[in-house]
Design an enzyme around this catalytic site. Sequence first.
Site, PDB file in Angstrom:
ATOM      1  CE1 TYR A 505    -141.109   3.685  12.486  1.00  0.00           C
ATOM      2  CE2 TYR A 505    -139.850   4.004  10.227  1.00  0.00           C
ATOM      3  CZ  TYR A 505    -140.502   3.419  10.571  1.00  0.00           C
ATOM      4  OH  TYR A 505    -141.511   2.597  10.376  1.00  0.00           O
ATOM      5  CG  HIS A 506    -139.840  11.594  14.227  1.00  0.00           C
ATOM      6  ND1 HIS A 506    -141.394  12.328  12.524  1.00  0.00           N
ATOM      7  CD2 HIS A 506    -138.849  11.706  12.934  1.00  0.00           C
ATOM      8  CE1 HIS A 506    -140.452  12.550  11.814  1.00  0.00           C
ATOM      9  NE2 HIS A 506    -139.045  12.212  12.077  1.00  0.00           N
ATOM     10  N   PRO A 507    -139.638  10.045  18.002  1.00  0.00           N
ATOM     11  CG  PRO A 507    -139.030   7.360  19.452  1.00  0.00           C
ATOM     12  CD  PRO A 507    -139.423   8.149  17.621  1.00  0.00           C
TER      13      PRO A 507
END
Length: 569
Positions: A505-507
Amino acid sequence: MPATQETWKLNTKTTQGSASPAAEFDYIVIGAGSAGCAVAGRLAEDPTATVALLEAGPHDHHFSVWAPVGIAAIVPKAGPRNYAYYTEPQPGLNGRCSYQPRGRGLGGSSSINGMVYIRGHRRDYDGWAALGCQGWSFDDVLPYFRRSERNARLAGRGDTLHGSGGPLHVNDLRSPNPFSQRFIEAAMQAGLPRNHDFNGQSQEGVGLFQVTQHNGERWNTARAYLHGGNAEDKALNGGRKGLAVLTDTQALRIMFEGKRAVGVQVVRNGSVQVLRARREIVVSGGAFNSPQLLLASGIGPAAQLRSFGIGVVHDLAGVGENLQDHLDIIVNKQLHTTELFGKTAGGMLRLAREVVRYRRTRTGMVTSNIAEAGAFLRSRPGLEIPDVQLHFAVALVGNRNLGKRSNLGHGYSCHACVLRPKSRGYVRLRSADMREAPLIDPRFLSAEEDLAGMVAGVRAIRRIFAQPALAQHGGRELMTEAFGSDSGNEEAIRDFVRTHADTVYHPVGTCKMGVDDMAVVDPELRVYGVEGLRVADASVMPTLVGGNTNAPAIMIGEKAADLIKASLR
């Protein structure tokens, strides 16, 4: 005295704005997430300025937000506080779609994340500067990390790397799980050094994460920059009469007069309205929604815009390109003890007692961020800085590609991700309507070298799990036990990664900052080719930082506010 639910009541002077169809402000900030709250809060410190902060989602006053363990209820499914996007099928993941939770509502993803406070490595930011992003080296951005931070370890003293007077509370975990300490001991037995501060002089090693919590509650960016949750914070955040925070307000497109951004068309209270900006508009929708809004507003590759019937304001090739994310693989170990979270009769009884404890003292298991400990390591000799991060979780956590962990009782898990992946993807429109999800394609594992790093991560986890500090407690690995020793079979591990990996979850990167032909914003975050429009969030990162992205996004918001103020001088 423990914090109570009372601290979550709105400061109605600053967070309940009303907007008529012709409302006008000096600044409009679109998106009340990690960066957007910081931008709006800092701009509103000017008593002469009027600021509208627009958020498509609801208020953040909810138990699942402020109780840290509430992430287990929000992250796995779509809802009013989670967009819960899916990617296109990923060839590198055997054709699977990746699940992409994103925060919706005040605080954005800082309201649903794991609360881990990590900045990344000094070299990440020096790398940005080397790419032409003047003013973004580590020494340049450090003052903004320090300005945002109120680190409880420093007891008001501050130091050269940390802040003690900012609005963002950063604390040690109040009630760390015993297995988190056992993981640290096992990692040290496996050869990693102890690290008490991953944001200190050295990132490498193993330790407990610091978290964005205060008094055992989540401290999202809405609390930090908007609400004024206690007496100290009211001194920081009070008196912002010019700030209107408009929840349940969906931005549809940015309005232009010629090449100048002058307003935002929104849906609010069931009707379409236009809010006008006298000075600037700041887009802070995150790595998926910021490029989507630019595209829906006529800024982006001209052919793509015309294919959706969107008039071209400015042909800008890089909008939506350069998507980067931390692909993540998880190793689980089942262990029957109610010291660890688990969906069993004993586990539910333990959790019920912990809820009572939490309501009384704001301590215990409910204060857990689940991923309590972690490590940064080098996957192979010759590397100068860590290239793999581990997150140790005190539950059998999983993703959509690891099955339903809650059926398996108690246990612990460890995540591994490659910190600076080479794979690049993109975000594009599915529709000209912002109320529809964008098309997301990270192209995970399209760069073969990323897979080698994931294999090294799996091996590192299994090597740690095999050490006496953890092994003496028994249990069995799920899905990886058949690999044999920690080195395992290369092809079996590669297949395990392709079959079960998903995002952590680090776009970032889809409105890239830079000076090349694919850059979307310049080093002052101004969108190329137009006036009065900036982007300020993780989408402007030219490359992914080596760590969690919430603290860097907040830093970007802090710096953006200063850049805007400086442009008025």
